[in-house]
Design an enzyme around this catalytic site. Structure first.
Site, PDB file in Angstrom:
ATOM      1  CG  HIS A  58      18.178   9.073  77.068  1.00 55.44           C
ATOM      2  ND1 HIS A  58      18.391  10.042  76.127  1.00 55.44           N
ATOM      3  CD2 HIS A  58      19.193   8.176  76.900  1.00 55.44           C
ATOM      4  CE1 HIS A  58      19.480   9.755  75.424  1.00 55.44           C
ATOM      5  NE2 HIS A  58      19.986   8.621  75.870  1.00 55.44           N
ATOM      6  CG  HIS A 112      18.695  18.618  75.327  1.00 52.86           C
ATOM      7  ND1 HIS A 112      20.065  18.578  75.305  1.00 52.86           N
ATOM      8  CD2 HIS A 112      18.266  17.492  74.707  1.00 52.86           C
ATOM      9  CE1 HIS A 112      20.435  17.479  74.675  1.00 52.86           C
ATOM     10  NE2 HIS A 112      19.375  16.796  74.319  1.00 52.86           N
ATOM     11  CG  ASP A 141      12.140  12.556  72.933  1.00 54.60           C
ATOM     12  OD1 ASP A 141      12.173  11.859  71.909  1.00 54.60           O
ATOM     13  OD2 ASP A 141      12.973  12.481  73.841  1.00 54.60           O
TER      14      ASP A 141
HETATM   15  N1  ACO Z   1       9.597  20.584  83.022  1.00 49.40           N
HETATM   16  C1  ACO Z   1       9.671  21.397  84.114  1.00 49.40           C
HETATM   17  N2  ACO Z   1      10.808  21.789  84.712  1.00 49.40           N
HETATM   18  C2  ACO Z   1      11.943  21.330  84.200  1.00 49.40           C
HETATM   19  C3  ACO Z   1      11.975  20.491  83.057  1.00 49.40           C
HETATM   20  C4  ACO Z   1      10.752  20.119  82.474  1.00 49.40           C
HETATM   21  N3  ACO Z   1      10.699  19.328  81.390  1.00 49.40           N
HETATM   22  N4  ACO Z   1      13.247  20.182  82.759  1.00 49.40           N
HETATM   23  C5  ACO Z   1      14.003  20.821  83.668  1.00 49.40           C
HETATM   24  N5  ACO Z   1      13.209  21.516  84.524  1.00 49.40           N
HETATM   25  C6  ACO Z   1      13.668  22.383  85.611  1.00 49.40           C
HETATM   26  C7  ACO Z   1      14.250  21.586  86.740  1.00 49.40           C
HETATM   27  O1  ACO Z   1      13.262  21.243  87.685  1.00 49.40           O
HETATM   28  C8  ACO Z   1      15.268  22.562  87.292  1.00 49.40           C
HETATM   29  O2  ACO Z   1      14.565  23.556  88.018  1.00 49.40           O
HETATM   30  P1  ACO Z   1      15.227  24.188  89.369  1.00 49.40           P
HETATM   31  O3  ACO Z   1      16.458  24.890  88.892  1.00 49.40           O
HETATM   32  O4  ACO Z   1      14.192  25.067  89.910  1.00 49.40           O
HETATM   33  O5  ACO Z   1      15.549  23.013  90.235  1.00 49.40           O
HETATM   34  C9  ACO Z   1      15.801  23.254  86.046  1.00 49.40           C
HETATM   35  O6  ACO Z   1      14.736  23.181  85.088  1.00 49.40           O
HETATM   36  C10 ACO Z   1      17.051  22.627  85.465  1.00 49.40           C
HETATM   37  O7  ACO Z   1      16.756  21.258  85.175  1.00 49.40           O
HETATM   38  P2  ACO Z   1      17.746  20.046  85.384  1.00 49.40           P
HETATM   39  O8  ACO Z   1      16.928  18.871  85.798  1.00 49.40           O
HETATM   40  O9  ACO Z   1      18.875  20.480  86.268  1.00 49.40           O
HETATM   41  O10 ACO Z   1      18.299  19.874  83.920  1.00 49.40           O
HETATM   42  P3  ACO Z   1      19.073  18.613  83.379  1.00 49.40           P
HETATM   43  O11 ACO Z   1      20.006  19.101  82.365  1.00 49.40           O
HETATM   44  O12 ACO Z   1      19.632  17.817  84.519  1.00 49.40           O
HETATM   45  O13 ACO Z   1      17.914  17.716  82.754  1.00 49.40           O
HETATM   46  C11 ACO Z   1      16.386  16.816  81.201  1.00 49.40           C
HETATM   47  C12 ACO Z   1      17.671  17.631  81.386  1.00 49.40           C
HETATM   48  C13 ACO Z   1      16.553  15.449  81.884  1.00 49.40           C
HETATM   49  C14 ACO Z   1      16.181  16.585  79.705  1.00 49.40           C
HETATM   50  C15 ACO Z   1      15.198  17.568  81.818  1.00 49.40           C
HETATM   51  O14 ACO Z   1      15.053  18.822  81.170  1.00 49.40           O
HETATM   52  C16 ACO Z   1      13.915  16.770  81.747  1.00 49.40           C
HETATM   53  O15 ACO Z   1      13.644  15.966  82.628  1.00 49.40           O
HETATM   54  N6  ACO Z   1      13.053  16.988  80.680  1.00 49.40           N
HETATM   55  C17 ACO Z   1      11.850  16.222  80.521  1.00 49.40           C
HETATM   56  C18 ACO Z   1      12.165  14.836  79.950  1.00 49.40           C
HETATM   57  C19 ACO Z   1      12.555  14.910  78.501  1.00 49.40           C
HETATM   58  O16 ACO Z   1      11.904  15.538  77.670  1.00 49.40           O
HETATM   59  N7  ACO Z   1      13.645  14.195  78.177  1.00 49.40           N
HETATM   60  C20 ACO Z   1      14.126  14.070  76.804  1.00 49.40           C
HETATM   61  C21 ACO Z   1      15.407  14.794  76.604  1.00 49.40           C
HETATM   62  S1  ACO Z   1      15.933  14.658  74.923  1.00 49.40           S
HETATM   63  C22 ACO Z   1      16.587  13.093  74.843  1.00 49.40           C
HETATM   64  O17 ACO Z   1      17.086  12.528  75.787  1.00 49.40           O
HETATM   65  C23 ACO Z   1      16.516  12.428  73.602  1.00 49.40           C
END
Ligand code: ACO
Length: 441
Positions: free
Chosen positions: A268, A307, A363
């Site tokens: 987050h 996201h 971010d």
């Molecule tokens: N890098 C690589 N792969 C990713 C990333 C990433 N940053 N984010 C998602 N994926 C992949 C997942 O592994 C998943 O792949 P799969 O379908 O092969 O299993 C797919 O993309 C979908 O991802 P989910 O985890 O299901 O997406 P979710 O909506 O649950 O997660 C989140 C969103 C937590 C923001 C995620 O994208 C993440 O972890 N990003 C990195 C952390 C980050 O930047 N967080 C800040 C968000 S903005 C904020 O909170 C202010």
């Protein structure tokens, strides 16, 4: 039959049910009436991580994730960021309308005159180790404010609520600055009422022996716009935490501490700190392709990408890229920017990221700007917490005034054993899956 209904057939009983569809949703409680027998509990909705559950009605923030739209109270974020001040928008978010000139003057006066912290806060702060994480110090300190304002728990009194809202918005920068100065071993700096919200924050962070702190106007405005972009983002993890804890009618200082704890997580608000670490680890542009390969192999995530809601682009990330130019014009370019740009360039053409709709989020670039302005990575999430406090408080207030809300209490699907007999201690044999099992190192 009205077209705005949903008809479902329960194949266990062959019974048919019709429910209203309102605002694109059906009410989960309608499904409770679907039963196989009189003593059946009724159907529940299973939605881990609330992927498809609206938990409230809200007038505050509108997001269209597919089109990359973000609006506070109906005003597009780019217009607000370009035309308004931070305190003007905090008024908008809290009260629903942009203030008139006299309303704004009064609001600015009120916030400015609540920036001082009770002297006990210094003592709390002094109790932290010299190397304590500023975010942990901030969370603990805002929780400690509940000891200073015990009457804040009278949350059904609107005047009392407003007083705590003013105090929290005013005091978060003071706590943030105190935690920063504590981590450097510097004496705390008192607020200066002549300065704007962000200038005063910079004063409390960086004033040393000069009698009056003069903030660089470009950096002060950049910080202000960054704050504006972070003020609210509807029902994210920390805001839902604020509403959930607040639904128990908890003292708002404790609610904000809980929401800030949720924000601290690396998935987050803690992601901005992680982005900087990731760019350090990558080290140079030449290493970017190998890093992307690692991400695609599942070894790590590309921090600052992806996201839950935005599946096209994050409008905040676009605006932040513009701010970066202004800031680098004053401070010089952050050497990590080239690595970030190359990561973005490669990722945006790569099928792994394109097919999963992974784009830079708020971010990805904010940390680079904060670092260039002079913040340590440990401060990045603290900087996020200051403006998000406004959103949390607006959402908290909306929740308290919403007659449909009650104490938040999800259901579960119980998957454990039932009705077991307790074996006397002396007769128990070692079980698998207990803490006595050897831990793989
Ligand atoms: N890098 C690589 N792969 C990713 C990333 C990433 N940053 N984010 C998602 N994926 C992949 C997942 O592994 C998943 O792949 P799969 O379908 O092969 O299993 C797919 O993309 C979908 O991802 P989910 O985890 O299901 O997406 P979710 O909506 O649950 O997660 C989140 C969103 C937590 C923001 C995620 O994208 C993440 O972890 N990003 C990195 C952390 C980050 O930047 N967080 C800040 C968000 S903005 C904020 O909170 C202010």
């Amino acid at each position: 039959m009205s077209p705005s209904t949903l008809t479902v057939t329960d194949n266990r009983t062959n019974r048919t049910y019709t429910f209203p569809i309102e605002d694109g949703t059906v009410r989960a409680m309608d499904f409770r009436g679907i039963k196989t027998s009189e003593d059946d509990f009724g159907l529940m909705m299973y939605d881990p991580a609330f992927m498809n559950t609206a938990s409230c009605r809200s007038d505050i923030t509108y997001i269209d994730g597919d089109r990359g739209i973000l609006e506070y109270r109906g005003y597009p974020i780019d217009q607000l960021a370009q035309r308004c001040t931070y305190l003007e928008i905090s008024y908008l978010i809290l009260f629903g309308e942009l203030p008139t000139a006299s309303e704004l003057n009064h609001w600015v006066y009120e916030i400015t005159h609540h920036t001082m912290l009770h002297e006990t806060m210094k003592k709390f702060m002094e109790g932290f180790r010299y190397d304590a994480h500023p975010m942990s110090m901030m969370i603990s300190s805002v929780a400690a404010l509940a000891t200073v304002y015990p009457h804040a728990h009278e949350v059904h009194d609107p005047a009392n609520r407003l007083l705590q809202i003013k105090r929290l918005i005013a005091k978060m920068p003071s706590i943030a600055a105190m935690s920063y100065r504590h981590s450097l071993g510097f004496p705390y700096v008192y607020p200066d009422n002549d300065l704007s919200y962000t200038e005063n924050f910079m004063n409390m962070l960086w004033r040393m022996v000069e009698p009056k702190y003069a903030a660089n106007p470009v950096l002060a405005r950049a910080l202000e716009v960054l704050f504006i972009l972070h003020m609210d983002h509807e029902q994210n993890c920390s805001t839902s935490t604020m509403r959930m804890v607040g639904s128990a009618l908890t003292n708002p200082y404790l609610c904000v501490a809980s929401a800030a704890a949720a924000l601290a997580g690396p998935l987050h608000g803690g992601a901005n700190e992680e982005v900087t670490r990731m760019l350090d680890e990558i080290g140079s542009i030449d290493n970017v392709p190998a890093y992307i390969r690692n991400v695609k192999d599942g070894c790590c995530k590309l921090m600052g990408f992806g996201h839950r809601v935005y599946k096209n682009f994050d409008p905040r990330a676009k605006l932040i890229k513009q701010i970066a130019e202004d800031v680098f014009g004053v401070t010089g370019r952050n050497p990590k920017l080239d690595i970030a740009l190359e990561l973005e360039r490669i990722a945006l053409q790569d099928d792994y990221f394109v097919s999963r709709k992974l784009y830079p989020n708020v971010d990805f670039y904010s940390g680079l700007i904060y670092q260039t302005i002079g913040f340590k990575p440990e401060m990045f999430t603290v900087l996020f917490t200051i403006p998000r406090t406004v959103g949390w408080l607006a959402q908290w207030q909306e929740m308290i005034n919403d007659s449909e809300q009650k104490i938040a209490r999800p259901r579960q699907i119980y998957t454990g054993p039932r009705s077991r007999l307790v074996v006397p201690l002396a007769e128990r044999e070692q079980n698998s899956g207990t803490m006595n099992q050897p831990v793989a190192l």
